[in-house]
Design an enzyme around this catalytic site. Sequence first.
Site, short mmCIF file in Angstrom:
data_model
loop_
_atom_site.label_atom_id
_atom_site.label_comp_id
_atom_site.label_asym_id
_atom_site.label_seq_id
_atom_site.Cartn_x
_atom_site.Cartn_y
_atom_site.Cartn_z
CD GLU A 34 -1.80 -2.39 1.26
OE1 GLU A 34 -2.64 -3.25 0.97
OE2 GLU A 34 -0.66 -2.68 1.71
CG HIS A 92 -9.80 -7.67 7.64
ND1 HIS A 92 -8.82 -7.11 6.85
CD2 HIS A 92 -9.34 -8.88 8.02
CE1 HIS A 92 -7.81 -7.97 6.75
NE2 HIS A 92 -8.10 -9.03 7.46
#
Length: 372
Positions: A75, A144
């Site tokens: 990322e 998550h």
Amino acid sequence: MTRAEAKAVAPTSPGGTQTTYREALREAHRDALTRDPRVFLMGEDVGRYGGSFAVSLGLLEEFGPERIRDTPLSESAFTGAGIGAALGGMRPIVEIMTVNFSLLAMDQILNNAATLLNMSGGQLPVPLVIRMTTVAGRQVAAQHSHSLEGWYAHIPGLRVLAPATIEDARGMLWPALQDPDPVLIFEHGSLYNLKGTLPAGAGEVDITRAVVRRSGTDVTLVTYGGSLGKALAAADALTEEGISAEVIDLRVLRPLDDETIMASVRSTHRVVIIDEGWRTGSLSAEVAARIAEQAFYDLDAPIERVCAAEVPVPYAKHLEDAALPQPADIVAAARRAVAPDGWLPDAIPRGGHGRRHPPGVARQTRGHRASR
């Protein structure tokens, strides 16, 4: 999202196209890619796989690998590449799978994307859009299920958006790409399958203002993203009790639209703020503080907040539901705001101002408090 919540959110105007939130996002990408050759999409699995949530499905075949770019699982690297591309005159859309993975790119977002325009004296705009999914409520466990929009809304130099309707999903991307500052778009995972009608001719939406999704007179419900359907469902339930709730969809989390919020609070004189983030240091706390600063003497009851429990979000469905704001929690908070003494009359006075007290208990007036 329950059926009642989905029905509350989905537009039903005639003459439009039946679609889903996911398909509206895809059409927004298709439109931007067609209109401007500088636009391209990059991220993990956005090409051959069609995106982790199928938003970009089919775009690789339509626009080719130069404009729909699969990236390595890094990322920080591909967000940094997006920043560099924006500095070079491109209009990149960076997709980060879920908000928790954005933490791996926090340095790029905070120290580069958000600061370069200011540090360069306006010479280096960063017209970058970063999309990511916030996914509480889908049983994907603590790692998550974060709602970290409030963290990013804390950062000067960013614009932070949270589309909660099909029309906003379709209409926010293009104006976001025109912004000289980086724009973060948070898509709630529970909304991708949301079905509804996209009005004919639907296009760009205002990414500077909140919007009143439902008018009311007794209490204001302020929320955004995946909690909008819950707030609208709660408003329906409150109607059955004779309580008229106005629902505000913030949709722009930075900068906040104080004007719309305060206008509603000054009209209803009571407010409940719903936020899937943890209560401490949350976006709801910022909204509450601004209301206290700007509309304190218009309030007839303490500000109520309905937030996530301050625990890692559980995996088990019944525990996850208990940890997140639900319509019943919003209804209970609205009742407390409307009748802080616990006394709820059969008829709610319209057009007046002040608490509804039991018979024989005088209401404290605005003038009395304002003269202190």
